[in-house]
Scaffold this active site. Structure first.
Site, PDB file in Angstrom:
ATOM      1  N   ARG A   1     -37.524 128.101  26.026  1.00  0.00           N
ATOM      2  CA  ARG A   1     -36.960 126.900  26.661  1.00  0.00           C
ATOM      3  C   ARG A   1     -35.818 126.329  25.828  1.00  0.00           C
ATOM      4  NH1 ARG A   1     -42.367 126.815  27.941  1.00  0.00           N
ATOM      5  NH2 ARG A   1     -42.783 126.684  30.183  1.00  0.00           N
TER       6      ARG A   1
ATOM      7  N   LYS B   1     -30.017 126.539  23.518  1.00  0.00           N
ATOM      8  CA  LYS B   1     -29.036 127.173  22.638  1.00  0.00           C
ATOM      9  C   LYS B   1     -29.308 128.669  22.496  1.00  0.00           C
ATOM     10  CE  LYS B   1     -27.800 123.012  20.070  1.00  0.00           C
ATOM     11  NZ  LYS B   1     -27.688 122.339  18.756  1.00  0.00           N
ATOM     12  N   LYS B   2     -30.590 129.058  22.440  1.00  0.00           N
ATOM     13  CA  LYS B   2     -30.914 130.491  22.405  1.00  0.00           C
ATOM     14  C   LYS B   2     -30.484 131.163  23.712  1.00  0.00           C
ATOM     15  CE  LYS B   2     -34.946 130.421  19.316  1.00  0.00           C
ATOM     16  NZ  LYS B   2     -36.373 130.805  19.197  1.00  0.00           N
TER      17      LYS B   2
ATOM     18  N   ASP C   1     -38.997 135.821  17.656  1.00  0.00           N
ATOM     19  CA  ASP C   1     -39.642 134.956  16.678  1.00  0.00           C
ATOM     20  C   ASP C   1     -38.762 134.990  15.447  1.00  0.00           C
ATOM     21  OD1 ASP C   1     -41.666 133.173  15.866  1.00  0.00           O
ATOM     22  OD2 ASP C   1     -42.595 134.742  14.659  1.00  0.00           O
ATOM     23  N   SER C   2     -38.437 133.834  14.953  1.00  0.00           N
ATOM     24  CA  SER C   2     -37.488 133.781  13.846  1.00  0.00           C
ATOM     25  C   SER C   2     -37.864 132.657  12.899  1.00  0.00           C
ATOM     26  CB  SER C   2     -36.063 133.578  14.372  1.00  0.00           C
ATOM     27  OG  SER C   2     -35.969 132.417  15.169  1.00  0.00           O
TER      28      SER C   2
ATOM     29  N   TYR D   1     -33.128 125.132  10.655  1.00  0.00           N
ATOM     30  CA  TYR D   1     -32.713 125.036   9.256  1.00  0.00           C
ATOM     31  C   TYR D   1     -31.222 125.320   9.061  1.00  0.00           C
ATOM     32  CZ  TYR D   1     -37.781 125.254   8.456  1.00  0.00           C
ATOM     33  OH  TYR D   1     -39.138 125.009   8.471  1.00  0.00           O
TER      34      TYR D   1
ATOM     35  N   HIS E   1     -28.735 136.323  12.055  1.00  0.00           N
ATOM     36  CA  HIS E   1     -29.932 137.142  12.212  1.00  0.00           C
ATOM     37  C   HIS E   1     -30.262 137.369  13.678  1.00  0.00           C
ATOM     38  CE1 HIS E   1     -30.906 132.948  12.412  1.00  0.00           C
ATOM     39  NE2 HIS E   1     -32.190 133.126  12.636  1.00  0.00           N
ATOM     40  N   ARG E   2     -30.159 136.302  14.487  1.00  0.00           N
ATOM     41  CA  ARG E   2     -30.477 136.442  15.906  1.00  0.00           C
ATOM     42  C   ARG E   2     -29.375 137.207  16.631  1.00  0.00           C
ATOM     43  NH1 ARG E   2     -31.442 131.696  16.668  1.00  0.00           N
ATOM     44  NH2 ARG E   2     -33.687 131.772  16.421  1.00  0.00           N
TER      45      ARG E   2
END
EC number: 3.6.1.66
Length: 208
Positions: free
Chosen positions: A9, A12-13, A73-74, A166, A192-193
């Protein structure tokens, strides 16, 4: 048009994945989020690794919707904390998703750690599960899990407003800006993502 669910949800992702899909020329794929579909129960994140949590979320989303599903998952792994918060990053302060409380707690825990020992990495595992997937590790190539890491340093004060989590206290190696001071395009290319999602692009292309 092939619909693919991002089991999140987080707006931004969702925007990030849509940018990466568009940049890869995957015009036949439509990325939808959890808010675009009827709700279903969220499974608890009980895995010991980012990969386990991502795959569990992707499998749950496929089972609930019947759509190909991507889940991630990050978190941040800090060297001075032996890799923590790690998979507990989103609930480090005790309440899931309270970004400011999580960030403040981490800064407090690192307050007496010298600058040269404040290294760490953002880590992201992304899983793709297709309808019919199942079994340990997936069957018939119907599940894929990829991982991206982004090394850097945890600074002492927040800077920037473009990110979340973060991002405002993480300066990537070789840069003087925090992750929250980078443009979305800069972050997509290096984070990373962004790295993990880019590794998933060939598997998304197979859906077409």
């Amino acid at each position: 048009m092939t619909r693919v669910l991002l089991a999140s949800r987080n707006a931004k992702k969702l925007a990030e994945l849509r940018r990466i899909v568009a940049a890869a020329g995957l015009g036949g794929i439509e990325i939808v989020g959890l808010d675009d579909l009827p709700p279903f129960p969220d499974a608890p994140e009980t895995g010991a690794t980012f990969e386990e949590n991502a795959l569990a979320k992707a499998r749950d989303a496929v089972a609930a919707t019947g759509l190909p599903a991507i889940a991630d998952d990050s978190g941040i792994a800090v060297d001075a904390l032996n890799g923590m918060p790690g998979v507990l990053s989103a609930r480090w302060s005790g309440k899931h998703g309270d970004d400011q409380a999580n960030l403040d707690l981490l800064l407090g825990q690192l307050s007496d750690v010298p600058d040269e020992r404040r290294g760490g990495a953002f880590v992201c595992a992304v899983a793709l599960a297709l309808p019919g997937a199942g079994g340990e590790g997936g069957e018939g190539g119907t599940e894929k899990v990829v991982r991206g890491e982004w090394r850097g340093t945890v600074i002492r004060e927040e800077r920037g407003a473009n990110g979340f989590g973060y991002d405002p206290i993480f300066v990537p190696d070789g840069d003087d800006k925090t992750s929250a001071e980078l443009t979305p395009e800069e972050k997509d290319a290096r984070s990373h993502r962004g790295l993990a999602l880019s590794l998933l692009v060939p598997h998304l292309r197979e859906l077409l």
